[in-house]
Structures are given as C-alpha cells and as structure tokens.
Design an enzyme around this catalytic site. Structure first.
Site, mmCIF file in Angstrom:
data_model
loop_
_atom_site.group_PDB
_atom_site.id
_atom_site.type_symbol
_atom_site.label_atom_id
_atom_site.label_comp_id
_atom_site.label_asym_id
_atom_site.label_seq_id
_atom_site.Cartn_x
_atom_site.Cartn_y
_atom_site.Cartn_z
ATOM 1 N N ARG A 103 0.638 -1.165 0.081
ATOM 2 C CA ARG A 103 0.063 0.001 -0.012
ATOM 3 C C ARG A 103 0.827 1.154 0.251
ATOM 4 O O ARG A 103 1.782 1.237 1.014
ATOM 5 C CB ARG A 103 -0.983 0.152 1.251
ATOM 6 N N HIS A 130 -7.268 0.851 -6.400
ATOM 7 C CA HIS A 130 -7.435 -0.025 -5.419
ATOM 8 C C HIS A 130 -8.178 -1.074 -5.763
ATOM 9 O O HIS A 130 -9.399 -1.607 -5.399
ATOM 10 C CB HIS A 130 -8.282 0.642 -4.270
ATOM 11 N N GLN A 133 -10.025 -3.669 -3.337
ATOM 12 C CA GLN A 133 -11.121 -3.329 -2.821
ATOM 13 C C GLN A 133 -12.476 -3.627 -3.960
ATOM 14 O O GLN A 133 -13.666 -3.944 -3.491
ATOM 15 C CB GLN A 133 -11.131 -1.679 -2.457
ATOM 16 N N ASP A 222 -17.176 7.592 -1.699
ATOM 17 C CA ASP A 222 -15.924 7.332 -1.046
ATOM 18 C C ASP A 222 -15.572 8.731 -0.510
ATOM 19 O O ASP A 222 -16.318 9.962 -0.815
ATOM 20 C CB ASP A 222 -14.633 6.857 -1.673
ATOM 21 N N CYS A 262 -16.066 1.660 0.506
ATOM 22 C CA CYS A 262 -14.955 1.258 0.743
ATOM 23 C C CYS A 262 -14.616 1.220 2.505
ATOM 24 O O CYS A 262 -13.915 0.140 3.018
ATOM 25 C CB CYS A 262 -13.928 1.426 -0.019
ATOM 26 N N ARG A 290 -13.374 -8.624 1.697
ATOM 27 C CA ARG A 290 -11.910 -7.990 1.484
ATOM 28 C C ARG A 290 -11.015 -9.130 1.898
ATOM 29 O O ARG A 290 -10.163 -9.622 1.148
ATOM 30 C CB ARG A 290 -11.406 -7.045 2.436
#
Ligand code: CP
Ligand code: NVA
Length: 314
Positions: A103, A130, A133, A222, A262, A290
């Site tokens: 990440r 991402h 996700q 988001d 998310c 996830r």
C-alpha cells in the site's frame, strides 16, 4: 512467469471471474470450518506506506487462514522508509518471501517493485487504483444481486483511486457505470480513455449526482479527501456540496439498490448516517469480503494447488 495484481486491466474478465468464484468457495469453506491451507508454509510481506485497518487485518488474517505467515512491514520501520531503492528492496524481499502486498502512494512504486520482484506483488491501494477493494465490492454485488450483468452502477464523489478502478471494472466486466464528480475532481483521463476504447458507451461522467443515481442498482461513494490529500479537506468540502449520498439522493435510485462504501466513512460528508446505517447499505458485507477475495487473489497468484483458478498462470 510471475504474475502480479497491480491493476484490473492486467486481467481478463474470465480470470477475474475465476478469482470471484474461488473467493465464494473460500468464504464457504472458512464459514464451514473446512481447511483450505493453500499457502501452507508461505510468507507474504505486507508493506504499508499509508494507514490501514481493513487491508492490514484482512491480509494478515487471510494469509493465516491459508496456512501461511503475513509479515507486517510499516514503511517507517524498514530501510525502504529511509530511502533504500525500491528495486533493491524488491530483489531482497523476493529472496525471503513468496508474495508481497504494498500500500503506497504512486502507482509507479508498485510497478517498479513488481518489475524487480521474482514473486507476485499485490496492489493494496495506490493513489491511482484500489483493485482488491473493487474485487471485494463485486463479490458483494454478486452475493446481493445474484450477479453483475445488466446492473446500473453509479459512482458519486471524487474521481479517485476507487473511481478509477470502478471504471476499469466496468470496461472489463461490461456493465454500465455513471460517475458524478465535481468539476476539477474527475477520474484519471488515461483510465477513462482506456475504458472508452475497450467498452465504448458504457461509462459516462456528469456533474449531477441525481443523474448518476437515477434508477441505479449499485451506488458507491468514498471520502472527499483521500490519504495524502488531508490539507485539501476544507477546499474539497466546498467543491463537493451536493455530493452527499443522503436519503433524498438515494430515493432516486432503484428501491432495491445496494449502497457500497469502501470505508472509512465520514458520516455527514460523502454519506449520511441514515444511508450507511440504512436497509440498502451492505458496507459490512463489503468489508468482510476483503478477506475472502484477497485470499482468492493470493491463492491464485502464489499457490500451485488451486486448479482451474490458476490455469492462466504461465
Ligand atoms: N477500504 C480500505 O482499504 O480500508 P483501510 O484503509 O482501512 O485498509
Ligand atoms: N480513496 C481512499 C480510499 C481509502 C480506502 C483513500 O485513498 O484514502
């Protein structure tokens, strides 16, 4: 050939569908107590240059459930955090580990790491994408809607890493995606151009959240300021007025629509408390998935015993 998981565009629909099917199987096995030690004795390094709750915990728990060891590496405690070149870190880590999740900030960092790594590298979020996700999100859509084909997807908010990955997903999987983003906060232009060339007419962009959510089956939003953009928070709050997914906006969607986020969420900014806590919200299933999809991704890339799910590996 070592395959990495850096962006959805490196995979075909068939390959991603196989991962989604494996994730459903692993979820069933985990809930039924059926052993599935597909990473028996393997070590996966988990490098974090940004904060995380879900990604860290789901990867660490996921590797453990697969019989392997997850090695948590916050960048501040490694030589990478003190400037050791990415390519040197990649070659060294490859000698110890069977896989690496990163990440970080720029997509070029995961690309560079993967270029020099002899073991699979997984993108656990960059400023651009991402992918883990969005795969979890699709698993959630399949669970709640029976599939993704023919559904109308809406994105409300920033044209960020999540939006960019949804655009790739829409083009690969072939579903309609309407994005509403304020002027100046549009998704990445290269990603949009790639998607338009791959799937002409499926993806549209508007400044009007009401247009994007009208009749939608799946709505996703988001945060307005992503990690690394904290200094822009106040300016973004002004630009995103009208972009809160609240009951009024939700009422324009299909009554059975599902709401994805998310997480972490900022209630009262991009989503109201009533919507995230309401009957259309599936965010807790989404967060759980996830775990299952990342186990499928790791098993597909790293394990040699997963049958059809790894048939495309070189
Ligand atoms: N959604 C997500 O990636 O959460 P974390 O930042 O907590 O990992
Ligand atoms: N767009 C958000 C997602 C967090 C999981 C960020 O990059 O901070």
């Amino acid at each position: 050939m070592t395959r990495h998981f850096l962006a959805l565009h490196d995979y075909t629909k068939g390959e991603l569908d196989s991962m989604l099917a494996l994730a459903a199987d692993l979820k069933m096995k985990q809930k039924s107590g059926i052993p599935h030690r597909l990473l028996d004795g393997k070590t996966v390094a988990l490098i974090f240059e940004k904060a995380s709750t879900r990604t860290r915990v789901s990867f660490e728990v996921g590797v453990f459930q697969l019989g392997g060891h997850g090695l948590f590496m916050p960048s501040g405690s490694s030589q990478m955090g003190r400037g050791e070149p990415i390519k040197d870190s990649a070659r060294v880590m490859s000698r110890y580990c069977d896989g690496v999740m990163i990440r970080t900030f720029g997509q070029e960092i995961v690309d560079e790491f993967a270029k020099y790594s002899t073991v699979p590298v997984i993108n656990g979020l960059t400023d651009l994408f991402h992918p883990c996700q969005i795969m979890a999100d699709l698993q959630t859509v399949i669970e709640h809607k029976g599939g993704y084909a023919g559904l109308k997807f809406a994105w409300i908010g920033d044209g960020n890493n999540m939006a960019n990955t949804w655009i790739e997903a829409a083009a690969i999987f072939g579903f309609e995606l309407r994005l509403a983003c304020p002027n100046g906060y549009e998704p990445d232009q290269k990603v949009m151009a790639w998607a338009e060339a791959k799937a002409p007419g499926l993806i549209s962009l508007t400044n009007d959240p009401q247009v994007a959510v009208a009749g939608a089956d799946v709505i996703n939003t988001d945060v307005w300021a992503s990690m690394g953009q904290e200094a822009e928070q106040k300016e973004r709050e002004k630009a995103f007025v009208g972009y809160c997914l609240d009951d009024a906006l939700l009422s324009l969607a299909h009554p059975d629509c599902i709401v994805l986020h998310c997480l972490p969420a900022h209630r009262g900014e991009e989503i109201s408390d009533s919507v995230i806590e309401g009957k259309n919200s599936v965010v807790w299933d989404e967060a759980e998935n996830r775990l299952h999809i990342q186990k499928a991704i790791m098993a597909t890339l790293i394990c040699c015993k997963c049958g059809d799910a790894v048939s495309y590996r070189g």
